[in-house]
Design a protein around this motif. Structure first.
Motif, PDB file in Angstrom:
ATOM      1  N   LYS A   1      -2.459  -6.533  43.360  1.00 18.83           N
ATOM      2  CA  LYS A   1      -3.371  -7.956  42.543  1.00 18.83           C
ATOM      3  C   LYS A   1      -3.809  -8.465  44.286  1.00 18.83           C
ATOM      4  CE  LYS A   1       0.362  -9.328  39.556  1.00 18.83           C
ATOM      5  NZ  LYS A   1       1.496 -10.367  39.438  1.00 18.83           N
ATOM      6  N   ALA A   2      -3.913  -8.586  44.898  1.00 17.14           N
ATOM      7  CA  ALA A   2      -4.415  -8.682  46.222  1.00 17.14           C
ATOM      8  C   ALA A   2      -5.925  -7.926  46.837  1.00 17.14           C
ATOM      9  CB  ALA A   2      -3.413  -9.086  47.771  1.00 17.14           C
ATOM     10  N   VAL A   3      -5.424  -7.057  46.048  1.00 14.26           N
ATOM     11  CA  VAL A   3      -6.843  -5.943  46.455  1.00 14.26           C
ATOM     12  C   VAL A   3      -7.876  -6.590  45.143  1.00 14.26           C
ATOM     13  CG1 VAL A   3      -7.948  -3.375  46.083  1.00 14.26           C
ATOM     14  CG2 VAL A   3      -5.769  -4.154  47.476  1.00 14.26           C
TER      15      VAL A   3
ATOM     16  N   LEU B   1      -6.205  -4.561  35.841  1.00 17.19           N
ATOM     17  CA  LEU B   1      -5.155  -3.587  36.974  1.00 17.19           C
ATOM     18  C   LEU B   1      -4.209  -3.299  35.404  1.00 17.19           C
ATOM     19  CD1 LEU B   1      -4.388  -7.139  39.065  1.00 17.19           C
ATOM     20  CD2 LEU B   1      -4.459  -4.764  39.816  1.00 17.19           C
ATOM     21  N   VAL B   2      -3.904  -2.646  35.759  1.00 15.76           N
ATOM     22  CA  VAL B   2      -3.023  -1.650  35.392  1.00 15.76           C
ATOM     23  C   VAL B   2      -1.536  -1.671  36.300  1.00 15.76           C
ATOM     24  CG1 VAL B   2      -1.734   0.274  34.385  1.00 15.76           C
ATOM     25  CG2 VAL B   2      -4.850  -0.311  34.015  1.00 15.76           C
ATOM     26  N   ALA B   3      -0.347  -2.417  35.301  1.00 15.08           N
ATOM     27  CA  ALA B   3       1.095  -1.633  35.949  1.00 15.08           C
ATOM     28  C   ALA B   3       2.284  -1.180  35.365  1.00 15.08           C
ATOM     29  CB  ALA B   3       1.770  -4.060  36.429  1.00 15.08           C
ATOM     30  N   ILE B   4       2.001   0.160  35.711  1.00 10.69           N
ATOM     31  CA  ILE B   4       3.792   1.096  36.119  1.00 10.69           C
ATOM     32  C   ILE B   4       4.585   0.440  36.776  1.00 10.69           C
ATOM     33  CG2 ILE B   4       4.290   3.499  35.089  1.00 10.69           C
ATOM     34  CD1 ILE B   4       0.933   4.003  35.603  1.00 10.69           C
ATOM     35  N   ASN B   5       5.416  -0.079  35.812  1.00  9.86           N
ATOM     36  CA  ASN B   5       6.616  -0.975  36.960  1.00  9.86           C
ATOM     37  C   ASN B   5       7.506   0.591  36.761  1.00  9.86           C
ATOM     38  OD1 ASN B   5       8.424  -2.507  37.908  1.00  9.86           O
ATOM     39  ND2 ASN B   5       8.950  -3.926  36.008  1.00  9.86           N
ATOM     40  N   THR B   6       8.267   0.199  37.957  1.00 13.43           N
ATOM     41  CA  THR B   6       9.616   1.533  38.511  1.00 13.43           C
ATOM     42  C   THR B   6      10.897   0.647  38.579  1.00 13.43           C
ATOM     43  OG1 THR B   6       8.959   1.584  41.108  1.00 13.43           O
ATOM     44  CG2 THR B   6       7.997   3.167  39.142  1.00 13.43           C
ATOM     45  N   THR B   7      10.784  -0.792  38.431  1.00 14.18           N
ATOM     46  CA  THR B   7      11.797  -1.819  39.167  1.00 14.18           C
ATOM     47  C   THR B   7      11.822  -2.366  37.659  1.00 14.18           C
ATOM     48  OG1 THR B   7      11.304  -2.793  39.962  1.00 14.18           O
ATOM     49  CG2 THR B   7      11.513  -1.688  41.813  1.00 14.18           C
ATOM     50  N   ALA B   8      13.779  -2.710  37.722  1.00 14.33           N
ATOM     51  CA  ALA B   8      13.064  -4.277  36.871  1.00 14.33           C
ATOM     52  C   ALA B   8      13.940  -5.554  37.518  1.00 14.33           C
ATOM     53  CB  ALA B   8      14.762  -4.127  36.123  1.00 14.33           C
TER      54      ALA B   8
ATOM     55  N   TYR C   1       1.727 -12.832  43.645  1.00 13.97           N
ATOM     56  CA  TYR C   1       1.972 -12.235  43.956  1.00 13.97           C
ATOM     57  C   TYR C   1       1.741 -12.796  45.264  1.00 13.97           C
ATOM     58  CZ  TYR C   1      -3.220 -12.624  45.466  1.00 13.97           C
ATOM     59  OH  TYR C   1      -4.534 -13.257  45.643  1.00 13.97           O
ATOM     60  N   ILE C   2       2.220 -11.164  46.077  1.00 12.17           N
ATOM     61  CA  ILE C   2       2.948 -11.854  47.618  1.00 12.17           C
ATOM     62  C   ILE C   2       1.938 -11.283  48.965  1.00 12.17           C
ATOM     63  CG2 ILE C   2       5.506 -13.281  49.060  1.00 12.17           C
ATOM     64  CD1 ILE C   2       4.619 -14.405  46.406  1.00 12.17           C
ATOM     65  N   VAL C   3       2.366 -11.313  49.714  1.00  9.96           N
ATOM     66  CA  VAL C   3       1.416 -10.405  50.863  1.00  9.96           C
ATOM     67  C   VAL C   3       2.587 -11.042  52.234  1.00  9.96           C
ATOM     68  CG1 VAL C   3      -0.818  -9.832  51.870  1.00  9.96           C
ATOM     69  CG2 VAL C   3      -0.824  -9.707  49.473  1.00  9.96           C
ATOM     70  N   THR C   4       2.726 -10.362  53.066  1.00  7.34           N
ATOM     71  CA  THR C   4       3.411 -10.740  54.361  1.00  7.34           C
ATOM     72  C   THR C   4       2.037 -10.859  55.492  1.00  7.34           C
ATOM     73  OG1 THR C   4       5.133  -9.623  53.856  1.00  7.34           O
ATOM     74  CG2 THR C   4       4.350 -10.456  55.808  1.00  7.34           C
ATOM     75  N   ASP C   5       2.308 -11.842  55.985  1.00  8.48           N
ATOM     76  CA  ASP C   5       1.456 -12.583  56.873  1.00  8.48           C
ATOM     77  C   ASP C   5       1.757 -11.868  58.291  1.00  8.48           C
ATOM     78  OD1 ASP C   5      -0.120 -13.504  58.648  1.00  8.48           O
ATOM     79  OD2 ASP C   5      -0.798 -15.230  57.917  1.00  8.48           O
ATOM     80  N   PRO C   6       1.364 -10.678  59.190  1.00  7.07           N
ATOM     81  CA  PRO C   6       2.037 -10.539  59.875  1.00  7.07           C
ATOM     82  C   PRO C   6       2.015 -11.500  61.179  1.00  7.07           C
ATOM     83  CG  PRO C   6       0.021  -9.014  59.858  1.00  7.07           C
ATOM     84  CD  PRO C   6       0.476 -10.296  58.530  1.00  7.07           C
ATOM     85  N   VAL C   7       0.384 -12.267  61.433  1.00  7.08           N
ATOM     86  CA  VAL C   7       0.883 -13.204  62.267  1.00  7.08           C
ATOM     87  C   VAL C   7       1.266 -14.494  62.436  1.00  7.08           C
ATOM     88  CG1 VAL C   7      -1.101 -14.668  63.613  1.00  7.08           C
ATOM     89  CG2 VAL C   7      -2.397 -12.593  62.544  1.00  7.08           C
ATOM     90  N   ARG C   8       1.482 -14.875  61.201  1.00  8.47           N
ATOM     91  CA  ARG C   8       2.501 -15.741  61.450  1.00  8.47           C
ATOM     92  C   ARG C   8       3.994 -15.354  60.860  1.00  8.47           C
ATOM     93  NH1 ARG C   8       0.629 -19.821  56.269  1.00  8.47           N
ATOM     94  NH2 ARG C   8       0.287 -17.663  55.620  1.00  8.47           N
TER      95      ARG C   8
END
Length: 402
Positions: free
Chosen positions: A104-106, A132-139, A149-156
């Motif tokens: 999603k971020a990309v 986007l196509v999402a093939i889910n492997t978890t529930a 969508y969530i992205v980690t900011d390594p600076v903060r």
């Protein structure tokens, strides 16, 4: 007041659903894809199953398999470079929330330019992302059907929460053949993530009858099927119901929003690189206990209690009385819900307190609080909270004191 309901255009469910992806992709006319996954799935054989579908559909593809849990800005930038290198026209995510959120971020950055950090918040992009196509492997994460969508900011050392209608997945695949190998700990964590999504959707200030309908159904299905899926990963009925439940929970929170649990969990996960589902599971009863004591949530607690099939006597949970033990008659709806969640965590092997996770330190609570107060998910919490209140909930969850 008018409202908008966001939903995936096409979703395939059930054992063998991956077979339906090829014909659907052919309809789009797209011929070049980047398959985004992690190293484990790349080496497990599941990635090859997807690659075979792409080949049979006449689609050229490359594979990016460096997605990490709690994907960082660095992973997103690396994946952007891989997509540009092949001039990808569709992004296909294989995995759980980490792979799908990376895609999603990309997608958003490729379509809109700039840096991924610019898109933290609500609807910051101007153009629809790359398909986007999402093939889910978890529930659990619901990422295949949400605007989040969530992205980690390594600076903060924090997680950035993005909520954007332009990141919606076009085609989602929930094939239980791709979920049956999930180990018990991952099944438990992702399942509790889905339960948290459902409950927070009920407690969101933007909840509606439509989102409540989805949230209530998901709560019922998760309570009935998650323990069985954890006990036996080959239980096809439990796996299938969890696949439906996490998706329906995703639709509920994608349209209603989340709240304090997720805001606090994002801070924890980003700061210590902890599993998101575990953070949610541990925090959930303590946040709900805080809500119970704050008062004014009785109607919402009753919705959740009924969905969980719990008995309660209708007392006002913030008016005193009640032992807070057990899950049956003689308790308020809030007490019954809190106790039932504690019992479920224990049944599926999730620690009862943050101190048991090994990395969390009380001296970090003020910093974590600042991150949580800034989190986008806090904006849809049913009532405003103070920094002091958030810090106190972290402390309660750390020491295991409701």
């Amino acid at each position: 007041m008018p409202e908008r309901i966001n939903a995936v255009k096409t979703t395939f469910f059930g054992k063998g659903a991956i077979k339906l992806l090829g014909p659907e992709l052919v309809k789009t006319g797209i011929k070049r894809a980047l398959l985004i996954t992690d190293r484990f799935l790349y080496e497990s054989g599941l990635c090859q199953k997807v690659a075979d579908v792409l080949s049979e559909s006449g689609i050229e593809y490359a594979v990016y398999y460096d997605v990490k849990p709690n994907p960082s800005v660095y992973v997103v930038n690396d994946c952007i470079a891989a997509a540009k290198a092949i001039d990808a026209r569709v992004l296909i995510a294989l995995g759980g929330g980490s792979a799908i959120d990376t895609a999603k971020a990309v997608s958003i950055v490729l379509a809109n330019g700039g840096r991924v950090e610019q898109y933290e918040g609500v609807n910051k992009s101007q153009k629809a992302g790359l398909p986007l196509v999402a093939i889910n492997t978890t529930a659990g994460t619901g990422s295949e059907c949400t605007t989040f969508y969530i992205v980690t900011d390594p600076v903060r050392q924090s997680k950035m929460a993005m909520v954007d209608t332009n990141c919606m997945v076009a085609i989602a695949v929930n094939d239980t053949d791709f979920m049956s190998s999930m180990p018990p700990k991952l099944t438990a964590a992702t399942g509790m993530d889905a339960l948290t999504h459902s409950i927070e959707a009920v407690f969101s200030k933007d909840a509606t009858p439509i989102t409540d309908k989805d949230a209530v159904w998901a709560i019922d299905a998760i309570v009935k099927n998650l323990p069985a899926a954890v006990r036996n990963g080959a239980d096809e009925k439990a796996r299938t119901m969890m696949a439906y439940a996490e998706n329906v929970a995703g639709m509920a929170f994608s349209n209603a929003g989340l709240g304090m649990v997720h805001a606090m969990a994002h801070a924890l996960g980003g700061h210590y690189n902890l599993a998101h589902g575990v953070c949610n599971a541990v925090l959930l009863p303590y946040v709900l206990s805080f809500d119970m004591k704050k008062g004014g949530f009785e109607e919402r607690f009753e919705v959740v209690a009924r969905a969980m099939g719990l008995k309660y006597d209708g007392r006002c949970s913030s008016c005193g009385g009640g032992s807070g033990r057990g899950t049956g008659a003689g308790l308020s709806a809030a007490e019954a819900v809190v106790n039932a969640i504690i019992a479920m965590n224990a049944e599926i092997g999730i620690s009862p307190a943050l101190k048991d996770l090994g990395k969390v330190r009380p001296e970090d609570f003020k910093e974590l609080t600042a991150l949580a107060m800034h989190d986008t998910c806090m904006t849809t919490n049913l009532v405003p909270v103070t920094a002091e209140e958030v810090t106190n909930v972290y402390a309660a969850a750390y020491y295991g004191k409701l």
